[in-house]
Write an enzyme that holds these catalytic residues in place. Structure first.
Site, mmCIF file in Angstrom:
data_model
loop_
_atom_site.group_PDB
_atom_site.id
_atom_site.type_symbol
_atom_site.label_atom_id
_atom_site.label_comp_id
_atom_site.label_asym_id
_atom_site.label_seq_id
_atom_site.Cartn_x
_atom_site.Cartn_y
_atom_site.Cartn_z
ATOM 1 N N CYS A 199 0.834 -1.199 0.000
ATOM 2 C CA CYS A 199 0.000 0.000 0.000
ATOM 3 C C CYS A 199 0.874 1.257 0.000
ATOM 4 O O CYS A 199 1.561 1.516 -0.988
ATOM 5 C CB CYS A 199 -0.969 -0.068 1.181
ATOM 6 N N HIS A 242 -3.808 -5.450 0.597
ATOM 7 C CA HIS A 242 -3.220 -5.930 1.859
ATOM 8 C C HIS A 242 -3.191 -7.461 1.908
ATOM 9 O O HIS A 242 -4.206 -8.087 2.202
ATOM 10 C CB HIS A 242 -4.015 -5.380 3.044
ATOM 11 N N GLU A 285 -1.846 -9.227 4.080
ATOM 12 C CA GLU A 285 -1.756 -9.715 5.459
ATOM 13 C C GLU A 285 -3.111 -9.957 6.128
ATOM 14 O O GLU A 285 -3.183 -10.593 7.161
ATOM 15 C CB GLU A 285 -0.912 -8.739 6.310
ATOM 16 N N VAL A 306 -0.250 -16.915 31.905
ATOM 17 C CA VAL A 306 0.625 -17.646 30.989
ATOM 18 C C VAL A 306 1.990 -16.966 30.815
ATOM 19 O O VAL A 306 3.021 -17.647 30.820
ATOM 20 C CB VAL A 306 -0.071 -17.894 29.617
#
Ligand code: XMP
Length: 516
Positions: free
Chosen positions: A85, A172, A174, A229
């Site tokens: 982009c 995009h 991703e 965690v």
């Protein structure tokens, strides 16, 4: 600490909301990557010794004054570059291309027609859906570039430099709305950057353990355990690295969930035989909270008392020089430290109670390079029990911010029981891992009920259960009615003093996940 892993990609962040997502997608291809500032110098890039660069998107326009720029030399270093982009617009502009505003901002799905003979699009479809989100686009490329893909409205949706390994994508890859985006990123990483895609968490663990041993020498390291965690994985990693040089401190503030202290003791004295010190602080914390209903005041008092308890216990540990913390990569990025800058300022919110620097310890943050899902995988690899690794997040101030209004031992016990039932039933329905955070809240109201022939006037419990990726926004979980019915019946039957259960159907925003 930075990783000493051999292969890596750098992601230059131009202020995109997606920079972290790009990083996660790259790591899913078993390639180690780091996010750095957009204005990193070419010299500094060379020091990192990456095999490729990815330039992120940005809310800015390349032609705007003061918009974020990169060192233009990075395009001619010979390193593979993928501009996404805004990153693509910068790349084409650097070689004389033109970027223009589109009349309307393009946001949403688009159908892309692709030249699949390009190694960037290998094994992807010649017509594929992609996600667009831009107000500008490349209007003209210089003769240095060739177009590889187009859509109805975007003539240069993907481009490649004719000589240099410089690529650009207007869409995009991703985001999940670009279903073949993972393959495109993989092609860039493996075909174009020539990476092996063999980065493994085991390697990360081995490297980190070796580094911790070197750093610590014969000194001792203190690790605060919270039952969550992150701190558990830090402790397990340190235990593997330095064995009994590690001392763990669990401050039981009386605000923990049912059986939480026992679970930590089981994991860290039986499973891993660490030097675990449990501070039984319930009375001190409840004293300090007596009569207090204001949420921020509760947090402040709990934070203060936690530091006092921790400090007192830490002083009894001889030769203690280091303090280990479970800072994760998103915390580092959000605090602005990752982009190649100096040490991180840890976000109080995410920190084990927020220990101040005055404690005088040197910090060890072995999870600084990892995302949460990677921390969980590492926890499993280190042999931590599944229930600890998959535990929902729990706030530092604990049940105090879920016991609305004044906090007392009796009210906390009611809340603890109701919470345990809700979690047990969500687990039994197989929905615990599918939800992000679930818990009970004790409301500061009584309501009328009827039991047998008698009228009751008792407490109300709210059940909160949300789904979220990042805890910044969240939606309430659509739990099945039957499950809600079981939780309600069990809480009302089994928890003395409760005659009503409600389910919270508010999203964040405008509600928050916690009630206080
Ligand atoms: P909110 O309620 O702000 O919660 O939507 C977002 C996430 O942050 C956790 N949270 C806290 N964690 N100390 C913590 O360590 C706090 O004071 C605190 N308040 C909220 C919350 O549980 C959720 O995961």
């Amino acid at each position: 600490m930075t990783s000493i892993s051999r292969e890596r990609v750098l992601i230059l962040d131009f202020g995109s909301q997606y920079a972290q997502l790009i990083a996660r997608r790259v790591r899913e291809q078993n390639v180690y990557c780091e996010i750095v500032r957009h204005d990193i110098s070419v010299e500094r890039i060379k020091e990192h010794n990456p095999q490729g660069l990815i330039l992120s998107g940005s809310p800015s326009s390349v032609y705007e004054e003061g918009s974020p720029k990169c060192d233009p030399e990075l395009f001619t270093m010979g390193l593979p570059v993928l501009g996404i982009c805004y990153g693509m617009q910068l790349a084409t502009e650097a070689f004389g291309g033109q970027v223009q505003s589109t009349l309307t901002r393009e946001y949403g799905r688009a159908m892309l027609t692709v030249d699949t003979s390009s190694n960037l699009f290998q094994n992807t479809s010649d017509q594929q859906q992609v996600w667009m989100s831009h107000g500008d686009q490349v209007a003209n490329i210089s003769e240095d570039f060739t177009a590889l893909a187009y859509t109805d409205t975007c003539p240069f949706a993907a481009v490649k430099h004719n000589e240099l390994p410089v690529y650009g994508l207007q869409f995009h890859p991703e985001v999940t709305h670009s279903p073949e985006g993972g393959e495109i990123l993989k092609n860039f990483l493996l075909n174009i950057c020539g990476l092996s895609g063999t980065w493994k968490l085991e390697d990360f663990a081995d490297e980190t353990i070796a580094r911790i041993r070197e750093q610590v020498g014969d000194k001792r390291v203190i690790c605060g355990l919270s039952g969550g965690v992150d701190s558990s994985v830090v402790a397990a990693l340190l235990y593997k690295a330095i064995g009994d040089q590690l001392a763990c401190i669990l401050v039981d503030n009386g605000l923990l969930r049912k059986n939480e202290q026992a679970a930590v003791i089981e994991a860290f004295t039986n499973h891993f035989q660490t030097d675990l010190r449990v501070v039984q602080g319930e009375a001190r914390f409840l004293d300090r909270l007596a009569g207090i209903s204001e949420p921020q005041e509760k947090r402040k008092r709990i934070g203060y008392e936690f530091i006092e308890c921790f400090k007192e216990e830490a002083q009894t540990i001889e030769n203690a020089h280091f303090l280990a913390q479970g800072t994760l990569y998103p915390d580092v990025i959000e605090s602005g430290a990752a982009p190649d800058g100096p040490a991180a300022t840890i976000k109080l919110h995410h920190n084990v109670g927020g220990l101040p620097e005055e404690l005088g310890f040197e910090l060890i943050e072995p999870l600084r390079d990892l995302f949460k899902d990677e921390v969980r995988r590492l926890g499993i690899e280190l042999g931590l029990p599944e229930h600890l690794v998959w535990r929902h997040p729990f706030p530092g101030p604990g049940l105090a911010v879920r016991c609305l209004g004044e906090v007392s031992k009796d009210r906390l016990d009611i809340l603890r029981e109701a919470d345990a039932i809700a979690i047990e039933e969500i687990q039994a329905a197989g929905l615990y891992r599918e939800t992000s955070q679930a818990f009970a809240v004790l409301l500061p109201v009584q309501s009328v009920g009827v039991m047998g022939d008698a009228r009751t006037y008792e407490d109300a419990i709210a059940i909160r259960c949300v789904n979220t990726d990042d805890f910044m926004t969240a939606d309430w979980s659509r739990l099945p009615y039957d499950l809600l019915a079981t939780i309600s019946t069990r809480v009302i039957n089994e928890v003395k003093g409760v005659n009503r259960v409600c389910y919270d159907i508010s999203s964040k925003p405008p509600a928050t996940i916690e009630w206080e």
